[in-house]
Design a protein around this motif. Sequence first.
Motif, mmCIF file in Angstrom:
data_model
loop_
_atom_site.group_PDB
_atom_site.id
_atom_site.type_symbol
_atom_site.label_atom_id
_atom_site.label_comp_id
_atom_site.label_asym_id
_atom_site.label_seq_id
_atom_site.Cartn_x
_atom_site.Cartn_y
_atom_site.Cartn_z
ATOM 1 N N PHE A 121 0.842 -1.278 0.054
ATOM 2 C CA PHE A 121 0.023 0.122 -0.130
ATOM 3 C C PHE A 121 0.853 1.317 0.040
ATOM 4 N N ALA A 122 2.259 1.131 0.561
ATOM 5 C CA ALA A 122 2.959 2.219 0.407
ATOM 6 C C ALA A 122 3.911 2.602 -0.982
ATOM 7 N N ALA A 123 4.014 1.255 -1.549
ATOM 8 C CA ALA A 123 4.511 1.630 -2.881
ATOM 9 C C ALA A 123 3.640 2.257 -3.952
ATOM 10 N N GLN A 124 4.060 3.489 -4.510
ATOM 11 C CA GLN A 124 3.316 4.154 -5.409
ATOM 12 C C GLN A 124 2.867 3.386 -6.586
ATOM 13 N N ASN A 125 3.586 2.326 -7.207
ATOM 14 C CA ASN A 125 3.056 1.589 -8.343
ATOM 15 C C ASN A 125 2.188 0.571 -8.166
ATOM 16 N N THR A 126 2.054 0.159 -6.730
ATOM 17 C CA THR A 126 1.080 -0.931 -6.421
ATOM 18 C C THR A 126 -0.072 -0.458 -5.465
ATOM 19 N N SER A 127 -0.060 0.737 -4.846
ATOM 20 C CA SER A 127 -0.974 1.120 -4.088
ATOM 21 C C SER A 127 -2.475 1.321 -4.613
ATOM 22 N N PRO A 128 -3.423 0.823 -4.198
ATOM 23 C CA PRO A 128 -4.707 1.018 -4.784
ATOM 24 C C PRO A 128 -5.226 2.451 -5.046
ATOM 25 N N GLY A 129 -4.681 3.273 -4.241
ATOM 26 C CA GLY A 129 -5.076 4.639 -4.291
ATOM 27 C C GLY A 129 -3.934 5.624 -3.701
ATOM 28 N N PRO A 130 -3.679 6.995 -4.546
ATOM 29 C CA PRO A 130 -2.793 7.907 -3.824
ATOM 30 C C PRO A 130 -2.988 8.291 -2.354
ATOM 31 N N PHE A 131 -4.393 8.417 -1.805
ATOM 32 C CA PHE A 131 -4.623 8.760 -0.456
ATOM 33 C C PHE A 131 -3.966 7.732 0.418
ATOM 34 N N LEU A 132 -4.412 6.608 0.103
ATOM 35 C CA LEU A 132 -3.812 5.303 0.869
ATOM 36 C C LEU A 132 -2.316 5.313 0.818
ATOM 37 N N ALA A 171 9.199 -3.929 17.696
ATOM 38 C CA ALA A 171 8.255 -4.184 16.409
ATOM 39 C C ALA A 171 7.944 -3.037 15.633
ATOM 40 N N ILE A 172 7.558 -1.933 16.368
ATOM 41 C CA ILE A 172 6.943 -0.915 15.705
ATOM 42 C C ILE A 172 8.197 -0.167 14.922
ATOM 43 N N HIS A 173 9.382 0.013 15.412
ATOM 44 C CA HIS A 173 10.317 0.531 14.693
ATOM 45 C C HIS A 173 10.930 -0.204 13.630
ATOM 46 N N THR A 174 10.865 -1.383 13.690
ATOM 47 C CA THR A 174 11.176 -2.258 12.556
ATOM 48 C C THR A 174 10.081 -2.391 11.702
ATOM 49 N N ALA A 175 9.010 -2.003 11.873
ATOM 50 C CA ALA A 175 8.024 -2.118 10.736
ATOM 51 C C ALA A 175 8.026 -0.711 9.962
ATOM 52 N N GLY A 176 8.471 0.305 10.767
ATOM 53 C CA GLY A 176 8.632 1.517 9.863
ATOM 54 C C GLY A 176 9.837 1.581 9.040
ATOM 55 N N ALA A 177 10.962 1.054 9.679
ATOM 56 C CA ALA A 177 12.244 1.031 8.787
ATOM 57 C C ALA A 177 11.948 -0.441 7.533
ATOM 58 N N LEU A 178 11.530 -1.535 7.937
ATOM 59 C CA LEU A 178 11.331 -2.548 6.833
ATOM 60 C C LEU A 178 10.239 -2.190 5.996
ATOM 61 N N GLY A 179 9.253 -1.321 6.370
ATOM 62 C CA GLY A 179 8.143 -1.085 5.518
ATOM 63 C C GLY A 179 8.540 -0.049 4.243
ATOM 64 N N LYS A 180 9.524 0.837 4.788
ATOM 65 C CA LYS A 180 10.111 1.618 3.845
ATOM 66 C C LYS A 180 10.931 1.090 2.839
ATOM 67 N N LEU A 181 11.932 0.136 3.150
ATOM 68 C CA LEU A 181 12.771 -0.761 2.315
ATOM 69 C C LEU A 181 12.116 -1.675 1.340
ATOM 70 N N PHE A 182 10.798 -2.099 2.078
ATOM 71 C CA PHE A 182 10.107 -3.190 0.999
ATOM 72 C C PHE A 182 9.497 -2.465 0.034
ATOM 73 N N ALA A 183 8.863 -1.438 0.562
ATOM 74 C CA ALA A 183 8.201 -0.555 -0.429
ATOM 75 C C ALA A 183 9.192 -0.085 -1.595
ATOM 76 N N GLU A 184 10.335 0.239 -1.300
ATOM 77 C CA GLU A 184 11.234 0.651 -2.388
ATOM 78 C C GLU A 184 11.689 -0.638 -3.243
ATOM 79 N N ILE A 185 11.541 -1.541 -2.688
ATOM 80 C CA ILE A 185 11.814 -2.870 -3.521
ATOM 81 C C ILE A 185 10.885 -3.144 -4.207
ATOM 82 N N VAL A 186 9.492 -2.996 -4.009
ATOM 83 C CA VAL A 186 8.358 -2.987 -5.090
ATOM 84 C C VAL A 186 8.370 -2.041 -5.923
ATOM 85 N N GLU A 187 8.730 -0.894 -5.528
ATOM 86 C CA GLU A 187 8.610 0.085 -6.525
ATOM 87 C C GLU A 187 9.624 -0.013 -7.723
#
Length: 294
Positions: A121-132, A171-187
Amino acid sequence: MASGVSILPAPQLAVLNEAYRKAVARKRLKVTIAAAVFCAALLIAVFGAEVNLRTLFTYFGNFVSYFDRILTLDSGARVWTDPLEWFWGWKKWLRMLGETLLISYVGTLAGATAAFALNFFAAQNTSPGPFLCFAIRRLLEFARTVPGIVFALIFVIAFGLGPMAGVLAIAIHTAGALGKLFAEIVENADMKPVEGIRSTGASWLSCMRFAILPQVSAGYISYALLRFEINVREASVMGFVGAGGIGQELVVAIRKFYYSDVSAILVTIIITVFIIDITTGWLRGRLFGKEARG
């Protein structure tokens, strides 16, 4: 066969040399201005942070003497002359180190799972909508911007002393860090398979499952292993605020001036991090090839 070298007429050569000198002069001017701006910003930062070099050099001896004390036993001998006395509490420290590793493991697993669920949902090329996409990105930024030890302190106040606070903070800090890295991989993934699957009428979830996930799963695992290494060190520090693990014993030794205990616990943590680093590097190499080893 010899090839002739054409020589430009003197007027044309002079024009080219002049243009070259001007280009070099402009480049040097830009480098000089950039260096001047950097030095000015550095000076402003030094004065703003009240960095006093006189204080640094005046009390630098205290820094050196502290390391001298933590490497000395109560008897006055060096710690390496009597390892049994140095590591007298190794059973207790290993138990608390095991708690630190469990905190890191559970926190990393929970954080990586949350990052996996949110990164599409955070990756621009796969997110269902820009607001999400915008909302999820801001959520991940918040999770990774607040230091983990601050989260740990908040959870200690909420849930009391113990590993629960450390697990939630990691868990919270890891979710934020890995979420950013995972989204960049998807993009950076190839979107042609997505278009092919979508043309068959498949749902968004099916496109992620069969077109994107096979491309990015190796990167996910590699980053998660790297994050686990980081979280072991994070969990050790979180013990300072009562979030469990060996860090809690380390801060007690520091506060009570048990100098040799401080060095013994530090050596235990360092050796553990070395082992984890080597093991995860070997594992990444086995899974994804030697180029994946960091």
